[in-house]
Motif scaffolding. Sequence first.
Motif, mmCIF file in Angstrom:
data_model
loop_
_atom_site.group_PDB
_atom_site.id
_atom_site.type_symbol
_atom_site.label_atom_id
_atom_site.label_comp_id
_atom_site.label_asym_id
_atom_site.label_seq_id
_atom_site.Cartn_x
_atom_site.Cartn_y
_atom_site.Cartn_z
ATOM 1 N N HIS A 1 0.835 -1.200 0.000
ATOM 2 C CA HIS A 1 0.000 0.000 0.000
ATOM 3 C C HIS A 1 0.864 1.242 0.000
ATOM 4 C CE1 HIS A 1 0.693 1.150 4.251
ATOM 5 N NE2 HIS A 1 0.800 -0.162 4.452
ATOM 6 N N GLU A 2 0.246 2.370 -0.329
ATOM 7 C CA GLU A 2 0.913 3.658 -0.263
ATOM 8 C C GLU A 2 0.521 4.356 1.036
ATOM 9 O OE1 GLU A 2 0.121 5.881 -3.797
ATOM 10 O OE2 GLU A 2 1.253 4.511 -5.078
ATOM 11 N N PRO A 3 1.220 5.425 1.416
ATOM 12 C CA PRO A 3 0.884 6.148 2.648
ATOM 13 C C PRO A 3 -0.507 6.780 2.543
ATOM 14 C CG PRO A 3 3.079 6.728 1.880
ATOM 15 C CD PRO A 3 2.428 5.973 0.766
ATOM 16 N N PRO A 4 -1.085 7.149 3.675
ATOM 17 C CA PRO A 4 -2.399 7.803 3.667
ATOM 18 C C PRO A 4 -2.374 9.112 2.864
ATOM 19 C CG PRO A 4 -1.844 7.069 5.879
ATOM 20 C CD PRO A 4 -0.603 6.910 5.047
ATOM 21 N N ASP A 5 -3.517 9.403 2.245
ATOM 22 C CA ASP A 5 -3.650 10.638 1.473
ATOM 23 C C ASP A 5 -5.046 11.231 1.711
ATOM 24 O OD1 ASP A 5 -3.282 12.708 -0.311
ATOM 25 O OD2 ASP A 5 -3.699 11.487 -2.089
ATOM 26 N N PRO A 6 -5.333 11.633 2.944
ATOM 27 C CA PRO A 6 -6.684 12.094 3.274
ATOM 28 C C PRO A 6 -7.146 13.313 2.492
ATOM 29 C CG PRO A 6 -5.156 12.610 5.048
ATOM 30 C CD PRO A 6 -4.441 11.687 4.115
ATOM 31 N N LYS A 7 -6.207 14.154 2.051
ATOM 32 C CA LYS A 7 -6.605 15.344 1.295
ATOM 33 C C LYS A 7 -6.776 15.053 -0.194
ATOM 34 C CE LYS A 7 -4.708 18.817 4.423
ATOM 35 N NZ LYS A 7 -3.832 20.029 4.552
ATOM 36 N N GLY A 8 -6.547 13.813 -0.568
ATOM 37 C CA GLY A 8 -6.675 13.433 -1.962
ATOM 38 C C GLY A 8 -8.095 13.116 -2.382
ATOM 39 N N GLU A 9 -9.054 13.348 -1.518
ATOM 40 C CA GLU A 9 -10.469 13.171 -1.836
ATOM 41 C C GLU A 9 -11.267 14.179 -1.021
ATOM 42 O OE1 GLU A 9 -11.644 9.211 -0.789
ATOM 43 O OE2 GLU A 9 -11.061 9.421 1.302
ATOM 44 N N ALA A 10 -12.425 14.563 -1.528
ATOM 45 C CA ALA A 10 -13.186 15.600 -0.843
ATOM 46 C C ALA A 10 -14.637 15.637 -1.306
ATOM 47 C CB ALA A 10 -12.543 16.970 -1.074
ATOM 48 N N ILE A 11 -15.460 16.290 -0.504
ATOM 49 C CA ILE A 11 -16.845 16.580 -0.863
ATOM 50 C C ILE A 11 -16.853 17.990 -1.451
ATOM 51 C CG2 ILE A 11 -19.219 16.828 -0.036
ATOM 52 C CD1 ILE A 11 -18.426 15.064 2.360
ATOM 53 N N LEU A 12 -17.307 18.126 -2.683
ATOM 54 C CA LEU A 12 -17.336 19.411 -3.362
ATOM 55 C C LEU A 12 -18.755 19.958 -3.474
ATOM 56 C CD1 LEU A 12 -14.942 18.788 -6.410
ATOM 57 C CD2 LEU A 12 -14.391 19.910 -4.237
ATOM 58 N N SER B 1 -9.322 14.860 5.743
ATOM 59 C CA SER B 1 -8.500 15.118 6.928
ATOM 60 C C SER B 1 -9.234 14.772 8.212
ATOM 61 C CB SER B 1 -8.080 16.591 6.959
ATOM 62 O OG SER B 1 -7.339 16.937 5.810
ATOM 63 N N ASP B 2 -8.558 14.014 9.079
ATOM 64 C CA ASP B 2 -9.091 13.599 10.381
ATOM 65 C C ASP B 2 -10.305 12.693 10.271
ATOM 66 O OD1 ASP B 2 -7.162 15.215 11.733
ATOM 67 O OD2 ASP B 2 -8.449 16.970 11.437
ATOM 68 N N LEU B 3 -10.594 12.213 9.063
ATOM 69 C CA LEU B 3 -11.743 11.320 8.881
ATOM 70 C C LEU B 3 -11.347 9.963 8.315
ATOM 71 C CD1 LEU B 3 -14.438 13.729 7.346
ATOM 72 C CD2 LEU B 3 -14.388 12.805 9.673
ATOM 73 N N VAL B 4 -10.524 9.978 7.274
ATOM 74 C CA VAL B 4 -10.165 8.738 6.588
ATOM 75 C C VAL B 4 -8.672 8.718 6.277
ATOM 76 C CG1 VAL B 4 -12.449 8.440 5.545
ATOM 77 C CG2 VAL B 4 -10.683 9.734 4.321
ATOM 78 N N ALA B 5 -8.159 7.534 6.003
ATOM 79 C CA ALA B 5 -6.754 7.401 5.603
ATOM 80 C C ALA B 5 -6.606 7.600 4.095
ATOM 81 C CB ALA B 5 -6.221 6.033 5.998
ATOM 82 N N ASN B 6 -7.524 7.027 3.335
ATOM 83 C CA ASN B 6 -7.480 7.094 1.869
ATOM 84 C C ASN B 6 -6.143 6.584 1.337
ATOM 85 O OD1 ASN B 6 -8.392 7.626 -0.759
ATOM 86 N ND2 ASN B 6 -7.431 9.648 -0.750
ATOM 87 N N ARG B 7 -5.861 5.322 1.588
ATOM 88 C CA ARG B 7 -4.658 4.692 1.044
ATOM 89 C C ARG B 7 -4.956 4.069 -0.322
ATOM 90 N NH1 ARG B 7 -4.639 3.033 6.485
ATOM 91 N NH2 ARG B 7 -2.775 3.654 7.658
ATOM 92 N N GLN B 8 -3.914 3.979 -1.141
ATOM 93 C CA GLN B 8 -3.976 3.187 -2.355
ATOM 94 C C GLN B 8 -3.392 1.823 -2.027
ATOM 95 O OE1 GLN B 8 -4.945 3.624 -5.848
ATOM 96 N NE2 GLN B 8 -6.252 5.088 -4.756
ATOM 97 N N GLN C 1 4.664 0.505 0.801
ATOM 98 C CA GLN C 1 4.895 -0.153 2.080
ATOM 99 C C GLN C 1 4.425 -1.606 2.022
ATOM 100 O OE1 GLN C 1 3.132 2.358 5.096
ATOM 101 N NE2 GLN C 1 4.130 4.189 4.296
ATOM 102 N N GLN C 2 5.342 -2.485 2.418
ATOM 103 C CA GLN C 2 5.079 -3.915 2.344
ATOM 104 C C GLN C 2 5.823 -4.621 3.459
ATOM 105 O OE1 GLN C 2 7.257 -6.006 -0.662
ATOM 106 N NE2 GLN C 2 5.609 -7.432 -1.120
ATOM 107 N N PRO C 3 5.218 -5.590 4.151
ATOM 108 C CA PRO C 3 3.819 -6.016 4.042
ATOM 109 C C PRO C 3 2.895 -5.064 4.810
ATOM 110 C CG PRO C 3 4.898 -7.277 5.736
ATOM 111 C CD PRO C 3 5.963 -6.379 5.133
ATOM 112 N N LEU C 4 1.621 -5.420 4.882
ATOM 113 C CA LEU C 4 0.670 -4.601 5.623
ATOM 114 C C LEU C 4 0.886 -4.795 7.118
ATOM 115 C CD1 LEU C 4 -0.662 -4.726 2.767
ATOM 116 C CD2 LEU C 4 -2.871 -4.662 3.940
ATOM 117 N N LYS C 5 0.973 -3.694 7.840
ATOM 118 C CA LYS C 5 1.109 -3.765 9.291
ATOM 119 C C LYS C 5 -0.274 -3.941 9.922
ATOM 120 C CE LYS C 5 5.342 -1.020 9.546
ATOM 121 N NZ LYS C 5 5.999 0.189 10.120
ATOM 122 N N PRO C 6 -0.316 -4.407 11.171
ATOM 123 C CA PRO C 6 -1.605 -4.650 11.822
ATOM 124 C C PRO C 6 -2.526 -3.445 11.845
ATOM 125 C CG PRO C 6 0.148 -5.691 13.069
ATOM 126 C CD PRO C 6 0.815 -4.882 12.000
#
Length: 349
Positions: free
Chosen positions: A140-151, A240-247, A311-316
Amino acid sequence: MFSVRFSLQPLALLLVLGVSISGLSACSSDSSSNATNTSTLSAAPTGTANTSNRSTSNQAESNVVRIGYQKYGTLFLLKARGDLDQRLKEQGISVQWVQFPAGPPLLEALNAGSIDYGSTGETPPIFAQAAGTPLVYVAHEPPDPKGEAILVAKDSPLQKVADLKGKKVAFNKGSNVHYLLIRALAEAGLKYSDIQPVYLAPADARAAFEQGNVDAWVIWEPYLTVAKKALDARVLQDGSDLVANRQFYLASQQFTEQHPDRLQAIIEETQKVNEWTQSNFTQAAALLSPQIGIDPPTLTEILKERPYGVQQPLKPDVVNYQQQVADAFVELKLLPKPIKVQEVAQSQP
């Protein structure tokens, strides 16, 4: 199982059909000779059998790695650079790149045996696992919470998420933004049933939003930045402060078992292209611009804001987060039964 498959299929078909977007040709046909758009939910890409009942022996002997990608993100960069193709070519293996407009139909293709590997946001694998797709989370990639939004529209009277009560909200069902909406509503003291969900693929959602047929649109990058610039859309709430939004990078169980060396090669080259992009934003944007249809300055801005790293493998904690996402959809009865993410995750204890 039955209800999930048939609830997802119309959506995935809609996603495949709604692939054009004004000002953003991110879902246009791929010009590469070894890639093609999927035309139906379970259609095999050109050059592969039109059935998922491919024999195990044929799959094991195949010298083709089939990778599903979307018209943005790390896998798109990996394809554009050609480094993985060259590395595997030296081993007598070719790469077939198959384009998808979003995560749900990509994982339907994985389920059908049409691709071996791909990347999606956090929610599509939840629905896919519930539908019985033989997938494995491999990285997976690091969290990207600002990469999605309600417009909302610039002049919209809506000023906070609580104002969405009774309103029409467009989003891609089963995608990463689906979970963002659930979390944002809960944080604002609203129930999912308090809004009118309008399930649309990005192209159709943009059209509905631009025409004022919906009150809000929940969307991810690069559509997010393009909408803010082209439509002067306003962010009501990002992740932000709501979801991780990982790929997440996902592979079929069969591929992970039979070709761990190929899998590792994909992950290693993905990390390399991540590192290259971090040091070459302008060049990366210039490389992608003619293929995506977004101007280089806007693409450079988007690339600078996104996180990098594989990041590999997935952490708990990552597995636990995905389990929370799954449980939220079960609680809302959007999944027919509980699932255990740990069962399909390559993780560390």
